[in-house]
Write a protein that holds these residues in place. Structure first.
Motif, PDB file in Angstrom:
ATOM      1  N   LYS A   1      -5.952   0.812  10.141  1.00 48.52           N
ATOM      2  CA  LYS A   1      -4.782   1.140  10.424  1.00 48.52           C
ATOM      3  C   LYS A   1      -4.065   1.569   8.969  1.00 48.52           C
ATOM      4  O   LYS A   1      -4.782   1.650   8.117  1.00 48.52           O
ATOM      5  CB  LYS A   1      -4.048  -0.030  11.021  1.00 48.52           C
ATOM      6  CG  LYS A   1      -4.762  -0.433  12.410  1.00 48.52           C
ATOM      7  CD  LYS A   1      -4.886   0.801  13.616  1.00 48.52           C
ATOM      8  CE  LYS A   1      -5.342   0.287  14.650  1.00 48.52           C
ATOM      9  NZ  LYS A   1      -5.720   1.456  15.705  1.00 48.52           N
ATOM     10  N   GLU A   2      -2.762   1.716   9.310  1.00 46.46           N
ATOM     11  CA  GLU A   2      -2.084   2.384   7.821  1.00 46.46           C
ATOM     12  C   GLU A   2      -1.697   1.180   7.028  1.00 46.46           C
ATOM     13  O   GLU A   2      -1.630   1.305   5.765  1.00 46.46           O
ATOM     14  CB  GLU A   2      -0.724   2.695   8.629  1.00 46.46           C
ATOM     15  CG  GLU A   2      -0.904   4.160   9.060  1.00 46.46           C
ATOM     16  CD  GLU A   2      -0.593   4.223  10.435  1.00 46.46           C
ATOM     17  OE1 GLU A   2      -0.401   3.135  11.056  1.00 46.46           O
ATOM     18  OE2 GLU A   2      -0.347   5.307  11.033  1.00 46.46           O
ATOM     19  N   CYS A   3      -1.625  -0.448   7.416  1.00 49.03           N
ATOM     20  CA  CYS A   3      -1.377  -1.328   6.616  1.00 49.03           C
ATOM     21  C   CYS A   3      -2.017  -2.535   6.886  1.00 49.03           C
ATOM     22  O   CYS A   3      -1.982  -2.658   8.270  1.00 49.03           O
ATOM     23  CB  CYS A   3       0.277  -1.424   6.359  1.00 49.03           C
ATOM     24  SG  CYS A   3       1.042  -2.612   5.638  1.00 49.03           S
ATOM     25  N   TYR A   4      -2.292  -3.537   5.665  1.00 47.82           N
ATOM     26  CA  TYR A   4      -2.876  -4.607   6.254  1.00 47.82           C
ATOM     27  C   TYR A   4      -2.157  -5.582   5.151  1.00 47.82           C
ATOM     28  O   TYR A   4      -2.167  -5.206   3.912  1.00 47.82           O
ATOM     29  CB  TYR A   4      -4.493  -4.489   5.954  1.00 47.82           C
ATOM     30  CG  TYR A   4      -5.364  -3.984   7.019  1.00 47.82           C
ATOM     31  CD1 TYR A   4      -5.841  -4.543   8.143  1.00 47.82           C
ATOM     32  CD2 TYR A   4      -5.040  -2.677   6.912  1.00 47.82           C
ATOM     33  CE1 TYR A   4      -6.391  -3.682   8.933  1.00 47.82           C
ATOM     34  CE2 TYR A   4      -5.923  -1.669   7.835  1.00 47.82           C
ATOM     35  CZ  TYR A   4      -6.481  -2.373   8.920  1.00 47.82           C
ATOM     36  OH  TYR A   4      -7.159  -1.679   9.948  1.00 47.82           O
TER      37      TYR A   4
ATOM     38  N   LEU B   1      -0.009  -5.884   0.143  1.00 46.15           N
ATOM     39  CA  LEU B   1      -0.011  -4.823   1.130  1.00 46.15           C
ATOM     40  C   LEU B   1      -1.186  -3.995   0.921  1.00 46.15           C
ATOM     41  O   LEU B   1      -0.807  -3.063   0.122  1.00 46.15           O
ATOM     42  CB  LEU B   1       1.333  -4.596   1.419  1.00 46.15           C
ATOM     43  CG  LEU B   1       2.086  -5.705   2.301  1.00 46.15           C
ATOM     44  CD1 LEU B   1       2.689  -6.516   1.444  1.00 46.15           C
ATOM     45  CD2 LEU B   1       3.232  -5.114   2.964  1.00 46.15           C
TER      46      LEU B   1
ATOM     47  N   PHE C   1      -2.806  -0.223   1.649  1.00 45.90           N
ATOM     48  CA  PHE C   1      -2.728   0.907   2.545  1.00 45.90           C
ATOM     49  C   PHE C   1      -3.637   1.884   2.313  1.00 45.90           C
ATOM     50  O   PHE C   1      -3.797   2.612   1.391  1.00 45.90           O
ATOM     51  CB  PHE C   1      -1.298   1.637   2.138  1.00 45.90           C
ATOM     52  CG  PHE C   1      -0.005   0.634   2.492  1.00 45.90           C
ATOM     53  CD1 PHE C   1       0.860   0.984   3.589  1.00 45.90           C
ATOM     54  CD2 PHE C   1       0.342  -0.315   1.370  1.00 45.90           C
ATOM     55  CE1 PHE C   1       2.193   0.169   3.595  1.00 45.90           C
ATOM     56  CE2 PHE C   1       1.334  -0.816   1.475  1.00 45.90           C
ATOM     57  CZ  PHE C   1       2.199  -0.493   2.836  1.00 45.90           C
TER      58      PHE C   1
ATOM     59  N   ASN D   1       2.858   7.156   6.244  1.00 43.94           N
ATOM     60  CA  ASN D   1       1.917   6.074   6.413  1.00 43.94           C
ATOM     61  C   ASN D   1       2.980   4.916   5.732  1.00 43.94           C
ATOM     62  O   ASN D   1       2.921   3.835   6.359  1.00 43.94           O
ATOM     63  CB  ASN D   1       0.655   6.087   5.738  1.00 43.94           C
ATOM     64  CG  ASN D   1      -0.261   6.628   6.542  1.00 43.94           C
ATOM     65  OD1 ASN D   1      -0.194   7.364   7.582  1.00 43.94           O
ATOM     66  ND2 ASN D   1      -1.627   6.783   6.070  1.00 43.94           N
TER      67      ASN D   1
ATOM     68  N   ASN E   1       6.010   4.330   8.070  1.00 41.61           N
ATOM     69  CA  ASN E   1       5.636   3.568   9.275  1.00 41.61           C
ATOM     70  C   ASN E   1       5.533   2.203   9.255  1.00 41.61           C
ATOM     71  O   ASN E   1       5.012   1.597  10.324  1.00 41.61           O
ATOM     72  CB  ASN E   1       4.524   4.290   9.820  1.00 41.61           C
ATOM     73  CG  ASN E   1       4.149   3.944  11.334  1.00 41.61           C
ATOM     74  OD1 ASN E   1       5.179   4.096  12.086  1.00 41.61           O
ATOM     75  ND2 ASN E   1       3.028   3.646  11.820  1.00 41.61           N
ATOM     76  N   SER E   2       5.124   1.759   7.933  1.00 34.37           N
ATOM     77  CA  SER E   2       4.899   0.260   7.710  1.00 34.37           C
ATOM     78  C   SER E   2       6.074  -0.519   7.095  1.00 34.37           C
ATOM     79  O   SER E   2       5.891  -1.406   6.734  1.00 34.37           O
ATOM     80  CB  SER E   2       3.737   0.183   6.705  1.00 34.37           C
ATOM     81  OG  SER E   2       2.520   0.910   6.997  1.00 34.37           O
TER      82      SER E   2
ATOM     83  N   ALA F   1       6.542  -4.285   7.959  1.00 38.02           N
ATOM     84  CA  ALA F   1       5.415  -5.309   7.473  1.00 38.02           C
ATOM     85  C   ALA F   1       6.104  -5.334   5.896  1.00 38.02           C
ATOM     86  O   ALA F   1       6.010  -6.479   5.345  1.00 38.02           O
ATOM     87  CB  ALA F   1       4.123  -4.461   7.509  1.00 38.02           C
TER      88      ALA F   1
END
Length: 849
Positions: free
Chosen positions: A748-751, A765, A767, A825, A828-829, A832
């Protein structure tokens, strides 16, 4: 009272830190530049000397290096921290039990790590002598006033031995003052001035006859004066030496023909002996001019003038592991912007207190033009969310540094949208790069590198790559420098940029065996592990023992861009040679990438945990040849070593900051660390980990949140996983990177990676560069129409992808898609990101209470 109001109240009291232009010349003869740094963690100590007597006794059961005859052995002794002289025993021929019984003396010093290099060598008359073994022995272990006999086992079986006798006695002499940060030691220096009136000598000597001057224990070993009436009328030479190494000046007209003759104090004013003059400098009165004369066999006499001065004690660099004062002042100013941006982003009803303001950083990986383009999109997304002002640091490596260094040409780049710099990048990315490799440009590159060499810069193929970058992404010759970027941060108006490179060993060690992080900021350049930092405008000037010996003009930013991204110049070398046969090759090279390095795998090598006596046995010719092929870096950035001459403190390996950054077995061999090298060998950090985390992991920066942007096309988590493994081995605080199989398969876009129980570890974070929901959404929450679906098709992978590492030209749709993807990206995060902000602020509030 909120932070912004506090800053207004004390604004008038803030100290205005001087920049490069405020430096003044020191009156000392070596022309040192006065240091205006605050010195952190540096302290003055005194060291005492002692006399180490070593008697080489015998060896036992020694096999021959050539396997044909008995060994013809001699022993070589050297303590690099005590002298630059190497002592050698006589050769004992044709026996496996040689006995020498020879005695040697060294003056050594406490507070310095003194390692005896003891080599056993088999002499060969016809071929090169065979190195059998080298022992590294820490003589600081020896007690005072006791005679100790030690037998060193030379092989694992223990049947080959070398036996020596040691005695260490105290010397009654004045203590020496040193400057140290617990890792590096700067000694007292002397400066010898030599003035030669060549108009006088021209009457006696033939034109173009040369006088060779050599000074032991000097950073400049040799100078040559051409005795010609047509040349400069006077030659002035400076030799900087370690004061207590008992340096000597040798002058000769033919250094290979005559043996040295040492003269006494009474001989100084009367000349010397025929053919060669050897003058101990400690015989000369301090600060007084003395006339000496060199007599020759032809009854000629060459007179010249010498004078010895003490060098100033202050250093032209900062020793210490803390941040420089300029960066501290920057962070204080930046907090005002961060606090205001966080208040708005989180909808807070009150101003933030100083202790509540987190340190937030952006960390970008490399990846050539892909990384450059992607970082523009990332920063544009943060700007559109009004979160760019929450960021205090931006770090980059390799291609992402191209974006950073372009942005910081504008002192207020983050205060408006990034449409203008993105348009400039688009214009250059869609242009053909063929012109950058035309014959006219090649001639220009050659002339630029020639001029740079004349200025005194070592020069390397990396310089060519920097000039190519400038041609590809600039409309003109850009004169800007790294220190010029101070204008973009001096009011705290933008995040502070930090650029990353690695110092490695040029030939003899691979990146796995030796690497040291080197960080660049507008204020300083420094090797993190040693706590040694110089002003950015002094990078590549010549240093010795922490003093500037030869200041050079600061390099233009393109040369640093080439250094930070020199992994690409590997392929440029092939192009350079091919260009001598085919001009069309340049066009082909710019269109088709030659290789992809994103998926290179590296593994850390374990290292011993303690310092002990070590024996190095010969590896053999075949092994040495293969090692040279595998580890040679013909394209590494070669720069003057600003640690040149420093010695290593006796307790260096116990210093916490040094130990936290151990990266090599050579940490256990202090005489082989960077201070012993004349040059730095700087390479792209992608040779090890394609990430720019290390500057942010320094404990002194207290970074709370890292927004990690990985622009690789291969493993989407490789940079953060490798950094996590690296930190675990180094004992550096970093959150655990835990991933599920589906994360690897469909990222996904962010962890978010956090360590809730450890408030010292930053929240990360991550990306990865993915095209996930961007396919359906042109903006967060705004779906694409059927006509807009093509805009969401970003071919990141596959043979048809335009985003491969070595592709430096995109068409306009490909450029726009990559910028928009990265912008989307990060936007959209947003939830978070804001949640991480709240978590850190809660941490800070709980710690304060």
């Amino acid at each position: 009272m909120g932070l912004e109001q506090q800053e207004r109240e004390k604004e008038k009291g803030l100290r205005n830190v001087g920049c490069a232009s405020s430096h003044t010349r020191h009156g000392a003869p070596n022309g040192l530049i006065k240091n205006v740094f605050d010195i952190h963690s540096e302290c003055a100590e005194t060291i005492l000397s002692s006399l180490l007597t070593i008697k080489v006794l015998q060896a036992k059961n020694i096999g021959s290096g050539d396997m044909v005859t008995h060994a013809d052995c001699y022993v070589r002794l050297w303590i690099p921290s005590a002298t630059d002289r190497i002592f050698v025993t006589k050769t004992v021929s044709n026996t496996d039990v040689p006995f020498w019984g020879e005695t040697f003396e060294f003056k050594i010093y406490n507070r310095i790590k003194n390692i005896l290099h003891l080599s056993l060598i088999d002499e060969d008359v016809i071929t090169k002598d065979d190195h059998l073994y080298t022992i590294y022995f820490d003589v600081g272990k020896l007690p005072f006033e006791e005679t100790i006999v030690k037998s060193f086992a030379l092989n694992q079986e223990g049947n080959e031995e070398l036996e020596l006798e040691f005695r260490r006695t105290k010397i009654s002499e004045s203590p020496e003052n040193i400057i140290t940060n617990g890792v590096l030691v700067s000694r007292e220096l002397s400066c010898l001035e030599v003035n030669i009136d060549k108009q006088k000598s021209a009457k006696v000597f033939k034109d173009n006859e040369e006088l060779v001057l050599t000074v032991t224990a000097s950073c400049t070993k040799k100078k040559t004066s051409t005795l010609s009436s047509d040349s400069t009328p006077v030659d002035n030479f400076l030799f900087h030496t370690v004061k207590n190494w008992d340096p000597e000046l040798t002058a000769t007209l033919d250094e290979s023909k005559f043996p040295a003759v040492t003269i006494g104090r009474d001989d100084v004013d009367n000349g010397g002996h025929d053919n060669m003059l050897t003058l101990p400098l400690n015989l000369l009165p301090l600060g007084e001019k003395v006339n000496v004369a060199l007599h020759t066999e032809m009854d000629k006499k060459l007179e010249f003038e010498v004078k010895v001065n003490d060098c100033p004690e202050h250093l032209d660099m900062r020793l210490g592991f803390d941040l420089c004062q300029e960066e501290k002042d920057y962070l204080q100013k930046r907090k005002v912007f961060v606090a205001r941006a966080l208040k708005a982003a989180l909808g807070l009803s009150r101003d933030l207190q100083e202790h509540e303001v987190p340190v937030i950083a952006v960390s970008a990986t490399g990846g050539g033009a892909r990384a450059m383009t992607s970082l523009y999109g990332t920063l544009s997304g943060l700007r559109k969310m009004n979160l760019l002002d929450t960021v205090s640091y931006i770090t980059g490596a390799s291609g992402s540094t191209w974006c950073m260094s372009k942005l910081y040409e504008d002192a207020d780049w983050s205060k408006t949208d990034l449409a203008r710099p993105i348009e400039d990048a688009r214009k250059h990315m869609v242009e053909s790069k063929t012109s950058a490799f035309s014959w006219d440009r090649l001639k220009y590159y050659y002339n630029e590198m020639e001029e740079r060499s004349k200025e005194g810069h070592p020069g390397s193929f990396t310089d060519l790559w920097g000039l190519v970058i400038e041609s590809m992404f600039y409309d003109r010759r850009y004169e800007g420098t790294l220190s010029d970027q101070q204008q973009a941060v001096n009011q705290g108006q933008n995040p502070l940029p930090l650029y990353l490179a690695m110092n490695v060993k040029d030939v003899e060690k691979s990146t796995l065996e030796f690497k040291e992080w080197c960080e660049f900021s507008p204020y300083e350049v420094g090797l993190i592990k040693y706590g040694a930092f110089i002003r950015s405008q002094h990078f590549d000037s010549e240093f010795f023992m922490g003093r500037v010996m030869k200041p050079l003009k600061e390099s233009r930013i393109c040369y640093l861009q080439g250094l930070w991204s020199n992994v690409f110049s590997v392929n440029l070398l092939d192009a350079w040679f091919a260009a001598t046969n085919s001009e069309n090759f340049w066009s082909e090279w710019t269109r088709e990438p030659l290789s992809e390095i994103d998926d290179d795998e590296m593994m850390l090598k374990k290292r011993p945990a303690s310092l002990s006596t070590r024996v190095l046995a010969s590896s053999g010719m075949l092994s040495d040849t293969l090692r040279g092929v595998l580890t040679n870096r013909p394209l590494a950035g070669e720069n003057h070593n600003f640690l040149n001459g420093f010695q290593i403190h006796e307790k260096y390996h116990k210093t916490k900051a040094f130990s936290a950054w151990k990266d090599t077995e050579l940490d256990l061999f202090p005489d082989q660390l960077t201070p012993s090298s004349d040059k730095l060998c700087l390479v792209d950090s992608a040779y090890y980990i394609n990430a720019s985390f290390p500057p942010l992991l320094r404990e002194e920066r207290k970074v709370d949140i890292i927004l990690s942007f990985d622009y690789g096309l291969g493993d989407k988590f490789k940079s953060v996983e490798e950094t996590c493994n690296y930190c675990n081995k180094q004992g550096i605080e970093f959150p655990k990177v835990s991933l599920k199989d589906e994360d690897k398969e469909s990222p996904k876009e962010c962890y978010v990676f956090a360590k809730p129980e450890d408030t010292n570890a930053p929240i990360v974070l991550h990306f990865p560069l993915v095209n996930d929901t961007f396919k359906q959404y042109k903006a967060p929450g705004l779906e694409r129409t059927p006509e807009e679906m093509e805009d969401g098709n970003v071919p990141l992978c596959g043979k048809g992808s335009p985003y491969r590492l070595l592709n430096m030209t995109y068409d306009e749709p490909a450029f726009n898609k990559l910028v928009n993807l990265n912008e989307y990206n990060v936007m959209n995060s947003q939830d978070a990101i804001l949640e991480a902000f709240r978590l850190v602020m809660d941490r800070k509030a709980s710690v304060r209470t």
